[in-house]
Design an enzyme around this catalytic site. Sequence first.
Site: not given
Ligand code: SER
Length: 317
Positions: A35, A143
Amino acid sequence: MKNILIIGATGQIGSELTMTLRGIYGNDHVVCGYIRGAERKGALMESGPAEICDVTDPQAIAEVVKKHNIDTIYNLAALLSVVAEGKPMLAWKIGIDGLWNVLEVARENGCAVFTPSSIGSFGPETPREKTPQDTVQRPRTIYGVSKVTTELLSDYYFNKYGVDTRSVRFPGLISYVTPPGGGTTDYAVDIYYSAVKGEKFICPIPKGVYMDMMYMPDALNACVQLMEADPTKLVHRNGFNIAAMSFDPEEIYAAIKVHKPNFEMEYQVDELKKSIATSWPDSLDDSCARAEWGWNPQYDLAKMTEHMLQQLSVKLL
Ligand code: SER
């Protein structure tokens, strides 16, 4: 011959995966998709094709895919867990609206797609130890919510349209090349930088909190091996549990002390990171990945620590 596009190629995984794939398939066959603002000097952008390719811009993805006759897309654009908690709508826009864009281009152009999932796709109700491949996935972070959706949407495109989607659930990834940005597992990278610089490490994760971790060479092998796997052997697709090691801060500290006996660590717990880390499993059962496509990691904590300290000393000192 494969023609590969990596979206998010300047990030923690992408910067190394791009070079690994160029070594395997040839420099001209691997496009570094980046990007604006993430440009880098050096081999990543200069040893092969590089194109602006924002995952939120479907037109741009389609143009790059057509221009380079792409048949495989590694979709690595994402916000990590801690950053995503501060910008949930952006995390969704990149992780899920972006994934739709990639999957649609893949459907129209016959591309295979790899999109990472994570240990973050699990939550507090998930069995904590030896977490099975198929189990409860009720994460509490945005997430995690976006990673579960990634798995489901990727499976949907495979089942409905035959798009060859594949994925692994990455643990915390540790590397000396490109630092991660804003993950819960980042402490396990930062601790090595402190050790090599001769600084005391301030640990944000409490003693006794275990998370799965992996050294980057094993993670890169996972990407290549899974995408090369015989599809008739795959019972699962999105995404496979993979595991290499599990430790708490005390154990990684002790592993570093073997090489740096004067290294010091102190705890200043970060409540957000603590709440995320304690909602994730301690260790995953990766037997399906082993059986279906031959997953077999090479690095444990001791071997990784020796290599990390050596390589970071060359880089930093
Ligand atoms: N490494 C990532 C995180 O800590 C987990 O998949 O957000």
